[in-house]
Design a protein around this motif. Structure first.
Motif, PDB file in Angstrom:
ATOM      1  N   ILE A  48       0.829  -1.199   0.000  1.00  0.00           N
ATOM      2  CA  ILE A  48       0.000   0.000   0.000  1.00  0.00           C
ATOM      3  C   ILE A  48       0.864   1.250   0.000  1.00  0.00           C
ATOM      4  O   ILE A  48       0.616   2.183  -0.752  1.00  0.00           O
ATOM      5  CB  ILE A  48      -0.934   0.022   1.233  1.00  0.00           C
ATOM      6  CG1 ILE A  48      -1.892  -1.144   1.175  1.00  0.00           C
ATOM      7  CG2 ILE A  48      -1.704   1.331   1.312  1.00  0.00           C
ATOM      8  CD1 ILE A  48      -2.718  -1.298   2.425  1.00  0.00           C
ATOM      9  N   VAL A  49       1.892   1.278   0.821  1.00  0.00           N
ATOM     10  CA  VAL A  49       2.705   2.491   0.990  1.00  0.00           C
ATOM     11  C   VAL A  49       3.383   2.911  -0.313  1.00  0.00           C
ATOM     12  O   VAL A  49       3.197   4.033  -0.780  1.00  0.00           O
ATOM     13  CB  VAL A  49       3.732   2.307   2.136  1.00  0.00           C
ATOM     14  CG1 VAL A  49       4.644   3.507   2.238  1.00  0.00           C
ATOM     15  CG2 VAL A  49       3.012   2.072   3.450  1.00  0.00           C
ATOM     16  N   PRO A  50       4.153   2.051  -0.963  1.00  0.00           N
ATOM     17  CA  PRO A  50       4.881   2.520  -2.138  1.00  0.00           C
ATOM     18  C   PRO A  50       4.003   2.814  -3.352  1.00  0.00           C
ATOM     19  O   PRO A  50       4.403   3.572  -4.231  1.00  0.00           O
ATOM     20  CB  PRO A  50       5.868   1.400  -2.439  1.00  0.00           C
ATOM     21  CG  PRO A  50       5.393   0.218  -1.706  1.00  0.00           C
ATOM     22  CD  PRO A  50       4.551   0.700  -0.576  1.00  0.00           C
ATOM     23  N   PHE A  51       2.815   2.238  -3.407  1.00  0.00           N
ATOM     24  CA  PHE A  51       1.977   2.421  -4.588  1.00  0.00           C
ATOM     25  C   PHE A  51       0.742   3.276  -4.324  1.00  0.00           C
ATOM     26  O   PHE A  51      -0.188   3.291  -5.131  1.00  0.00           O
ATOM     27  CB  PHE A  51       1.569   1.058  -5.155  1.00  0.00           C
ATOM     28  CG  PHE A  51       2.748   0.269  -5.625  1.00  0.00           C
ATOM     29  CD1 PHE A  51       3.381   0.598  -6.814  1.00  0.00           C
ATOM     30  CD2 PHE A  51       3.254  -0.776  -4.868  1.00  0.00           C
ATOM     31  CE1 PHE A  51       4.490  -0.112  -7.251  1.00  0.00           C
ATOM     32  CE2 PHE A  51       4.354  -1.497  -5.284  1.00  0.00           C
ATOM     33  CZ  PHE A  51       4.982  -1.158  -6.480  1.00  0.00           C
ATOM     34  N   ASP A  52       0.721   3.986  -3.238  1.00  0.00           N
ATOM     35  CA  ASP A  52      -0.406   4.853  -2.907  1.00  0.00           C
ATOM     36  C   ASP A  52      -0.195   6.211  -3.573  1.00  0.00           C
ATOM     37  O   ASP A  52       0.660   6.992  -3.169  1.00  0.00           O
ATOM     38  CB  ASP A  52      -0.513   5.012  -1.383  1.00  0.00           C
ATOM     39  CG  ASP A  52      -1.727   5.816  -0.973  1.00  0.00           C
ATOM     40  OD1 ASP A  52      -2.560   6.146  -1.845  1.00  0.00           O
ATOM     41  OD2 ASP A  52      -1.839   6.117   0.222  1.00  0.00           O
ATOM     42  N   SER A  53      -0.967   6.487  -4.589  1.00  0.00           N
ATOM     43  CA  SER A  53      -0.804   7.752  -5.327  1.00  0.00           C
ATOM     44  C   SER A  53      -1.177   8.962  -4.477  1.00  0.00           C
ATOM     45  O   SER A  53      -0.688  10.061  -4.720  1.00  0.00           O
ATOM     46  CB  SER A  53      -1.648   7.738  -6.603  1.00  0.00           C
ATOM     47  OG  SER A  53      -3.020   7.643  -6.287  1.00  0.00           O
ATOM     48  N   ARG A  54      -2.010   8.760  -3.457  1.00  0.00           N
ATOM     49  CA  ARG A  54      -2.401   9.883  -2.585  1.00  0.00           C
ATOM     50  C   ARG A  54      -1.414  10.114  -1.448  1.00  0.00           C
ATOM     51  O   ARG A  54      -1.567  11.061  -0.688  1.00  0.00           O
ATOM     52  CB  ARG A  54      -3.785   9.633  -1.994  1.00  0.00           C
ATOM     53  CG  ARG A  54      -4.882   9.676  -3.032  1.00  0.00           C
ATOM     54  CD  ARG A  54      -6.214   9.615  -2.344  1.00  0.00           C
ATOM     55  NE  ARG A  54      -7.286   9.538  -3.320  1.00  0.00           N
ATOM     56  CZ  ARG A  54      -8.549   9.434  -3.004  1.00  0.00           C
ATOM     57  NH1 ARG A  54      -8.901   9.375  -1.731  1.00  0.00           N
ATOM     58  NH2 ARG A  54      -9.467   9.380  -3.927  1.00  0.00           N
ATOM     59  N   LYS A  55      -0.438   9.228  -1.288  1.00  0.00           N
ATOM     60  CA  LYS A  55       0.566   9.352  -0.222  1.00  0.00           C
ATOM     61  C   LYS A  55      -0.088   9.497   1.156  1.00  0.00           C
ATOM     62  O   LYS A  55       0.242  10.372   1.941  1.00  0.00           O
ATOM     63  CB  LYS A  55       1.516  10.530  -0.485  1.00  0.00           C
ATOM     64  CG  LYS A  55       2.167  10.530  -1.839  1.00  0.00           C
ATOM     65  CD  LYS A  55       3.208   9.441  -1.919  1.00  0.00           C
ATOM     66  CE  LYS A  55       3.933   9.537  -3.270  1.00  0.00           C
ATOM     67  NZ  LYS A  55       4.559   8.318  -3.652  1.00  0.00           N
ATOM     68  N   ARG A  56      -1.029   8.587   1.452  1.00  0.00           N
ATOM     69  CA  ARG A  56      -1.728   8.629   2.731  1.00  0.00           C
ATOM     70  C   ARG A  56      -0.779   8.337   3.886  1.00  0.00           C
ATOM     71  O   ARG A  56       0.207   7.626   3.729  1.00  0.00           O
ATOM     72  CB  ARG A  56      -2.839   7.577   2.750  1.00  0.00           C
ATOM     73  CG  ARG A  56      -3.978   7.838   1.799  1.00  0.00           C
ATOM     74  CD  ARG A  56      -4.931   6.648   1.831  1.00  0.00           C
ATOM     75  NE  ARG A  56      -6.008   6.812   0.894  1.00  0.00           N
ATOM     76  CZ  ARG A  56      -5.985   6.384  -0.366  1.00  0.00           C
ATOM     77  NH1 ARG A  56      -4.931   5.785  -0.856  1.00  0.00           N
ATOM     78  NH2 ARG A  56      -7.022   6.574  -1.145  1.00  0.00           N
ATOM     79  N   GLY A  57      -1.127   8.851   5.035  1.00  0.00           N
ATOM     80  CA  GLY A  57      -0.405   8.538   6.261  1.00  0.00           C
ATOM     81  C   GLY A  57      -0.944   7.243   6.849  1.00  0.00           C
ATOM     82  O   GLY A  57      -1.916   6.682   6.351  1.00  0.00           O
ATOM     83  N   PRO A  58      -0.343   6.761   7.936  1.00  0.00           N
ATOM     84  CA  PRO A  58      -0.785   5.497   8.541  1.00  0.00           C
ATOM     85  C   PRO A  58      -2.258   5.488   8.954  1.00  0.00           C
ATOM     86  O   PRO A  58      -2.958   4.501   8.732  1.00  0.00           O
ATOM     87  CB  PRO A  58       0.122   5.343   9.765  1.00  0.00           C
ATOM     88  CG  PRO A  58       1.300   6.203   9.485  1.00  0.00           C
ATOM     89  CD  PRO A  58       0.831   7.309   8.601  1.00  0.00           C
ATOM     90  N   GLU A  59      -2.729   6.580   9.536  1.00  0.00           N
ATOM     91  CA  GLU A  59      -4.135   6.615   9.978  1.00  0.00           C
ATOM     92  C   GLU A  59      -5.075   6.573   8.775  1.00  0.00           C
ATOM     93  O   GLU A  59      -6.096   5.889   8.805  1.00  0.00           O
ATOM     94  CB  GLU A  59      -4.415   7.880  10.805  1.00  0.00           C
ATOM     95  CG  GLU A  59      -3.701   7.910  12.140  1.00  0.00           C
ATOM     96  CD  GLU A  59      -2.261   8.428  12.023  1.00  0.00           C
ATOM     97  OE1 GLU A  59      -1.893   8.993  10.971  1.00  0.00           O
ATOM     98  OE2 GLU A  59      -1.504   8.243  12.988  1.00  0.00           O
ATOM     99  N   GLU A  60      -4.728   7.316   7.730  1.00  0.00           N
ATOM    100  CA  GLU A  60      -5.581   7.325   6.538  1.00  0.00           C
ATOM    101  C   GLU A  60      -5.591   5.951   5.859  1.00  0.00           C
ATOM    102  O   GLU A  60      -6.634   5.507   5.372  1.00  0.00           O
ATOM    103  CB  GLU A  60      -5.081   8.383   5.547  1.00  0.00           C
ATOM    104  CG  GLU A  60      -5.243   9.805   6.034  1.00  0.00           C
ATOM    105  CD  GLU A  60      -4.530  10.780   5.110  1.00  0.00           C
ATOM    106  OE1 GLU A  60      -5.192  11.748   4.680  1.00  0.00           O
ATOM    107  OE2 GLU A  60      -3.342  10.563   4.804  1.00  0.00           O
ATOM    108  N   ARG A  61      -4.454   5.280   5.847  1.00  0.00           N
ATOM    109  CA  ARG A  61      -4.415   3.932   5.262  1.00  0.00           C
ATOM    110  C   ARG A  61      -5.271   2.972   6.082  1.00  0.00           C
ATOM    111  O   ARG A  61      -5.999   2.152   5.523  1.00  0.00           O
ATOM    112  CB  ARG A  61      -2.978   3.425   5.182  1.00  0.00           C
ATOM    113  CG  ARG A  61      -2.183   4.045   4.058  1.00  0.00           C
ATOM    114  CD  ARG A  61      -0.888   3.302   3.811  1.00  0.00           C
ATOM    115  NE  ARG A  61       0.025   3.335   4.940  1.00  0.00           N
ATOM    116  CZ  ARG A  61       0.903   4.293   5.169  1.00  0.00           C
ATOM    117  NH1 ARG A  61       0.994   5.315   4.340  1.00  0.00           N
ATOM    118  NH2 ARG A  61       1.687   4.237   6.219  1.00  0.00           N
ATOM    119  N   ALA A  62      -5.201   3.078   7.410  1.00  0.00           N
ATOM    120  CA  ALA A  62      -6.015   2.215   8.275  1.00  0.00           C
ATOM    121  C   ALA A  62      -7.504   2.456   8.022  1.00  0.00           C
ATOM    122  O   ALA A  62      -8.292   1.508   7.948  1.00  0.00           O
ATOM    123  CB  ALA A  62      -5.670   2.456   9.738  1.00  0.00           C
TER     124      ALA A  62
END
Length: 83
Positions: A48-62
């Motif tokens: 998720i982290v390297p391919f997230d185009s929105r560059k979400r933080g940990p809370e947003e990813r959760a």
């Protein structure tokens, strides 16, 4: 009507073979549907982290994973993500 002795032996032999095969061959468990493999409980979010185009933080990813109903994740990163 009397059967030909050769056919009678062949018939008994065939019945014996079929019986042996039915006993020896194990019965397999009923196949699960292919869709069970992709059930939400079996899914794991990966990279998720390297391919997230929105560059979400940990809370947003959760929050995103919760919205998607995914309960498992595997953390992967690139050098740019390490302080």
């Amino acid at each position: 009507m009397k059967l030909n002795p050769i056919l009678s032996v062949a018939r008994r032999g065939m019945v014996g073979i079929l019986t042996a095969v039915a006993i020896v061959i194990p019965r397999s468990a009923p196949a699960q549907s292919d869709t069970a493999l992709f059930a939400r409980d079996n899914l794991v979010a990966w990279c998720i982290v390297p391919f997230d185009s929105r560059k979400r933080g940990p809370e947003e990813r959760a929050e995103m994973l919760t919205r998607l109903g995914i309960k498992k994740f595997a953390y992967d990163w690139r050098a740019e993500h390490i302080p």
